[in-house]
Write an enzyme that holds these catalytic residues in place. Structure first.
Site, PDB file in Angstrom:
ATOM      1  N   SER A 105     -21.849  22.310 -24.170  1.00 52.28           N
ATOM      2  CA  SER A 105     -21.801  21.070 -23.371  1.00 52.28           C
ATOM      3  C   SER A 105     -21.825  20.850 -22.170  1.00 52.28           C
ATOM      4  O   SER A 105     -22.789  21.534 -21.601  1.00 52.28           O
ATOM      5  CB  SER A 105     -20.265  20.458 -23.916  1.00 52.28           C
ATOM      6  OG  SER A 105     -20.346  18.863 -23.381  1.00 52.28           O
ATOM      7  N   ASP A 244     -25.204  15.416 -19.983  1.00 55.04           N
ATOM      8  CA  ASP A 244     -24.439  16.749 -19.802  1.00 55.04           C
ATOM      9  C   ASP A 244     -25.390  17.606 -20.657  1.00 55.04           C
ATOM     10  O   ASP A 244     -26.426  17.338 -21.219  1.00 55.04           O
ATOM     11  CB  ASP A 244     -23.051  16.440 -20.475  1.00 55.04           C
ATOM     12  CG  ASP A 244     -23.008  16.391 -22.055  1.00 55.04           C
ATOM     13  OD1 ASP A 244     -24.001  15.678 -22.507  1.00 55.04           O
ATOM     14  OD2 ASP A 244     -21.979  16.697 -22.696  1.00 55.04           O
ATOM     15  N   ASP A 246     -25.555  19.031 -23.507  1.00 53.64           N
ATOM     16  CA  ASP A 246     -26.028  18.924 -25.006  1.00 53.64           C
ATOM     17  C   ASP A 246     -26.321  17.509 -25.261  1.00 53.64           C
ATOM     18  O   ASP A 246     -26.732  17.053 -26.395  1.00 53.64           O
ATOM     19  CB  ASP A 246     -24.980  19.378 -25.899  1.00 53.64           C
ATOM     20  CG  ASP A 246     -23.462  18.689 -25.990  1.00 53.64           C
ATOM     21  OD1 ASP A 246     -23.448  18.102 -25.038  1.00 53.64           O
ATOM     22  OD2 ASP A 246     -23.023  18.785 -27.095  1.00 53.64           O
ATOM     23  N   ASP A 248     -24.750  14.576 -25.443  1.00 51.43           N
ATOM     24  CA  ASP A 248     -23.774  13.516 -26.018  1.00 51.43           C
ATOM     25  C   ASP A 248     -23.025  12.834 -25.266  1.00 51.43           C
ATOM     26  O   ASP A 248     -22.453  11.971 -25.672  1.00 51.43           O
ATOM     27  CB  ASP A 248     -22.952  14.074 -27.096  1.00 51.43           C
ATOM     28  CG  ASP A 248     -21.901  15.170 -26.569  1.00 51.43           C
ATOM     29  OD1 ASP A 248     -21.937  15.487 -25.395  1.00 51.43           O
ATOM     30  OD2 ASP A 248     -21.131  15.960 -27.460  1.00 51.43           O
TER      31      ASP A 248
END
Length: 452
Positions: A105, A244, A246, A248
């Site tokens: 993340s 961010d 990743d 999400d």
């Protein structure tokens, strides 16, 4: 069975690459254990999809997981670099038994980890994580050759996700006339986000779109908004959008350079969805959600409840109440009528749809939300500490609550993904809030024997 998890945190398994459990040998064993659990309930071949962000270690971990899964008899579909919500979406759409995201993340490139989605595109329940951990202590095996799984590539994974994101934007609407700055954090959104927003008609200025395996989240993305703010003002753009690593989470910046966080996004989306008669139930926030949002929603006649910090707990609360909208201040927003997980692109599209619907700028959309001053500071520790058992910390908390006198909040919690203690103070007076936060940080450092 023990209820204490050794490897799983609030958002999957995460850590420093090369240290347990983020090593190829562990991922090989994990893949076999998880694959075996899937196959025990399958009469037919099972498929698991794997996607990752742009970290240098992603390919290595994917190879190890793939070896373990296929050794257990599971077929593995490689999605390549794709944002976390895209992997959740494709897991549902392709009727896979599970989806695995290889990502840490918003963490730096040195870290990595895995998150697991069920066949419904939701995070694994606690009891399954506990069962996996129990089985990991046993010796791994390999199926007979004729029962091994196969590996296949999903070449159109990005195209499928792009089409889906565009399909949830209001029919007949366009982003034409809007200038957007997209900060892709040198992460998983760097390929799909520019296509989605530009094909919907926006003028797109890009940054953080040149990943090299090492620069993910480095001075960019949701954890470093200054670069986006500077670019926004220089480009005289309408909206800045930061993801961010990743994909999400999302944080936005308005035309004046003001940061629009997850609380603002929830407020805008709640107002928009209620206006469209699409809001089901109330809103779920967390212990970190600004009290100002709670007050603003109350004025709109919308119920608000708090869950534990972590998107899995927000999702659990939404499911139990049969509500649809919730999220975290960090920018992790879940809108269950269009996605089963937090999705930075979809959240940004919903905000842009609200701007078009109300014919207002981003800063105008948040004028009804008056936040209380809130300070959030992180204290990095060498080891996990007992917040409740520390006399220094509890004394400082008691003093802080007395100073706030019922007109603010103090929250100390351990991060579920990093060796951090998060210190949050909220109150009516900014200077008082800053002073209290400084005292609490000092108490945490003293308890951890960190030189102040």
């Amino acid at each position: 069975m023990s209820t204490k998890r050794k490897y799983f945190g609030t958002d999957g398994i995460r850590g420093c690459v090369g240290e347990m459990p983020i090593r190829p040998d562990f991922m090989l064993r994990f893949g076999f254990v998880f694959g075996s659990m899937i196959m025990q309930d399958q009469a037919m071949p099972a498929n698991v999809l794997i996607g990752r962000d742009s970290r240098i270690s992603g390919g290595m971990l994917e190879a190890a997981l793939t070896a373990g899964l296929t050794a257990a008899g599971v077929n593995v579909g490689s999605l390549g670099i794709l944002p976390t919500p895209g992997i959740a979406y494709l897991t549902r759409m392709m009727n896979a038994q599970a989806g695995i995201v290889i990502s840490a993340s918003h963490n730096p490139y040195r870290d990595n980890g895995i998150k697991i989605f069920t066949s419904q595109g939701t995070k694994l329940p606690d009891e399954i994580e506990l069962e996996i951990e129990q089985r990991l202590e046993k010796t791994e095996l390999t199926m007979a050759t004729q029962r091994l799984g196969k590996v296949f590539s999903v070449s159109d994974a990005a195209d499928q996700y792009i089409s889906y994101c565009q399909s949830i934007f209001p029919s007949g609407s366009s982003l034409e006339g809007l200038k957007l700055v997209l900060d892709c954090a040198n992460g998983a959104n760097y390929q799909v986000a520019p296509v989605i927003f530009s094909e919907l008609g926006a003028e797109v200025v890009l940054m953080g779109d040149e990943p090299d395996g090492f620069n993910i989240n480095e001075n960019c993305g949701t954890t470093y908004i200054d670069a986006l703010r500077e670019k926004m003002l220089a480009e005289q753009a309408d909206v800045g959008i930061a993801f961010d690593g990743d994909g999400d989470r999302v944080i936005l910046v308005d035309s004046r350079g003001r940061v629009i966080d997850g609380d603002d996004v929830l407020y805008i989306m709640a107002h928009y969805l209620k206006h469209k008669n699409r809001l089901i139930g109330g809103i779920v926030g967390t212990a970190m959600t600004n009290f100002g949002l709670e007050l603003a929603l109350k004025k709109m006649g919308i119920e608000f409840v708090r869950a534990q910090v972590g998107d899995r707990y927000v999702l659990k609360e939404l499911a139990e109440r049969n509500w649809m909208l919730g999220g975290e201040t960090s920018g992790h927003v879940i809108c269950l009528d269009v996605a089963t997980s937090g999705d930075g692109i979809i959240s940004a599209l919903q905000v842009l749809a609200a701007m078009i619907c109300f014919d207002k700028s981003l800063d105008e959309l948040t004028q009804g939300l008056q936040k209380l001053p809130q300070i959030l500071l992180n204290v990095r520790t060498q080891e996990r500490i007992d917040l409740e058992g520390s006399l220094d910390i509890q004394t400082a908390v008691k003093k802080a609550n007395a100073q706030l006198n019922g007109k603010g909040r103090v929250l100390l919690r351990l991060s579920g993904t990093e060796p951090l203690v998060r210190v949050m103070v909220e109150g009516e007076n900014l200077k008082q809030v800053q002073a209290i936060a400084k005292e609490l940080v000092a108490a945490v450092k003293m308890s951890c024997h960190i030189v102040v």
